[in-house]
Design a protein around this motif. Structure first.
Motif, PDB file in Angstrom:
ATOM      1  N   SER A 120     -17.724  22.699 -53.909  1.00 38.46           N
ATOM      2  CA  SER A 120     -18.694  22.613 -54.993  1.00 38.46           C
ATOM      3  C   SER A 120     -19.932  23.435 -54.656  1.00 38.46           C
ATOM      4  O   SER A 120     -20.156  23.829 -53.507  1.00 38.46           O
ATOM      5  N   ARG A 122     -22.907  22.338 -54.509  1.00 40.78           N
ATOM      6  CA  ARG A 122     -23.718  21.555 -53.572  1.00 40.78           C
ATOM      7  C   ARG A 122     -23.214  21.715 -52.144  1.00 40.78           C
ATOM      8  O   ARG A 122     -24.006  21.876 -51.208  1.00 40.78           O
ATOM      9  N   ASP A 123     -21.891  21.674 -51.959  1.00 37.16           N
ATOM     10  CA  ASP A 123     -21.333  21.837 -50.620  1.00 37.16           C
ATOM     11  C   ASP A 123     -21.587  23.245 -50.085  1.00 37.16           C
ATOM     12  O   ASP A 123     -21.882  23.419 -48.893  1.00 37.16           O
TER      13      ASP A 123
END
Length: 418
Positions: A120, A122-123
């Motif tokens: 993602s 965010r990751d």
């Protein structure tokens, strides 16, 4: 008991692996008369390469990292004729093969790093922060950090379970030789730093070329092979043939099991065992020098080594290396071959098994809190070194050998002044 006479000997080093050779080099450079006794027919310890059925096969799959400080200090990299792996890792997933690459080196191949594929947004942001920190901070800062498990450190860095399970656990299982991510987080950060800053390669003549070069840099006659040591004595060491070789100082530079036998009472860590399955295929199942891991963790990693360097084969066939934890039985080996057929998208039924190479004690276990270096001093005149006294890596082995030499030289000078 026969005493061996052959001129002055200040130090005996037992074992001609990377640690022992580094220790001997530093002691010789300081002017001490050193003798290295190796029990097998060649130097290298676990870093050995054999010619077998027209292929060059390492004693288990190993890679060479150019960023290690001890490597840069001691080795002539040009003479190793290094061949590089792809700067990234391919992950076999239920959605197909995805490439986790370094976008700073191969931006055109970084499509799988777009949000929603490997990870993602965010990751990916958290991974970017983690990587920048580990790459740019001084190594001494990483060494002083709080030591937890790697799994805890990844969570603390803001990485979700999806990327941990989808990439880090499959990949790092092959680095640490354990699949629980229980290895020291300080060691993880140093390993991640070394991968970001260096290049993963193989010497053209196999990993055994590394200790062979270290041995060539020693004075002539220092290394003696086929000389297994039975025990340490009050005067030096006793060989299996009954010969006693005398020296006031002895450095045990073996694996942990042998070190504990020669130095009773020595505390040694548990170790990890790995098995590498070598197969020959008529044609390469993957036309690139890329390490491939499996999200389902049916094996640690696999790679077509002849894509890294075609010279590892003399007849044009492809050499495929696949590693698994522990010692697989026949049914497990069959399951691995079936997994490889799926991962590579080819029929593996005709692949020729070349060798199954099990390496007991391939790496020391390194759960936290893990000291990144331990003293080499055991008793007066007796020292120990090896990756089990530091970290499970070539850097750890070389650095441990260097530490043993420093401590022995300091003791030698104090004795000389007394």
């Amino acid at each position: 008991m026969a005493r061996e006479h052959g001129g002055r000997c200040d130090v005996i080093v037992v074992g001609a692996g990377a640690a022992g050779l580094a220790c001997a080099a530093d002691l010789s450079a300081a002017g001490l008369a050193v003798r290295v006794l190796e029990g097998s027919d060649r130097v290298g310890g676990r870093m050995r390469t054999d010619r077998h059925l027209g292929f060059l096969l390492d004693r288990g799959f190993q890679v060479f990292n150019t960023s290690y400080p001890q490597v840069r200090r001691r080795l002539r990299l040009r003479d190793l004729r290094l061949r590089a792996f792809t700067p990234g890792v391919a992950v076999h997933t239920d959605r197909g093969r995805l490439l986790f690459t370094d976008p700073s080196r191969r931006p055109r191949e970084a499509a799988d790093l777009l949000p929603g594929r490997l990870a993602s947004a965010r990751d990916l942001a958290a991974l970017g922060v983690l990587s920048a920190r580990d790459m740019l901070l001084p190594a001494r800062v990483l060494r002083r950090g709080q030591d937890t498990t790697t799994l805890t450190a990844l969570a603390a860095a803001g990485l979700s379970g999806d990327i941990v399970e989808g990439f880090f656990r499959p990949f790092l299982s092959g680095v640490f030789l354990e699949d629980e991510l229980e290895t020291s987080s300080r060691f993880f950060h140093l390993v991640w730093r070394s991968m970001l800053r260096g290049t993963l390669c193989l010497p053209a003549e196999g990993i055994g070329a590394v200790p062979a070069q270290l041995a060539r840099l020693l004075p002539e006659g220092v290394v003696r092979t086929d000389a297994p040591v039975r025990e340490l004595t009050a005067y030096g060491v006793l060989l299996d043939d009954g010969t006693e070789t005398a020296a006031p100082s002895v450095v045990v530079a073996t694996g942990p099991e042998a070190a504990a036998r020669l130095l009773p009472g020595l505390t040694v860590p548990e170790t990890r065992t790995v098995t590498t399955l070598y197969h020959a295929a008529e044609r390469s199942p993957l036309a690139e020098p890329t390490l491939l891991v499996d999200a389902r963790r049916r094996f640690l990693n696999t790679v077509v080594l002849t894509e890294v360097h075609p010279g590892l084969s003399t007849d044009g066939r492809a050499l495929v290396s696949t590693s698994v934890l522990g010692v697989p039985g026949p049914e497990e080996e069959t399951a691995v071959r079936e997994a490889l057929a799926e991962v590579y998208g080819t029929d593996t039924g005709a692949w020729e098994p070349l060798r199954t190479c099990t390496v007991p004690g391939a790496l020391p276990a390194m759960p936290p809190p893990h000291p990144l270096s331990r003293t080499s001093r055991v008793t007066p005149g007796r020292y120990v070194c090896g990756d089990h006294r530091a970290t499970g890596s070539l850097q750890g082995a070389l650095a441990s050998g260097a530490r043993a030499a420093r401590e022995l030289l300091a003791d030698h000078r104090r004795t000389a002044r007394a």
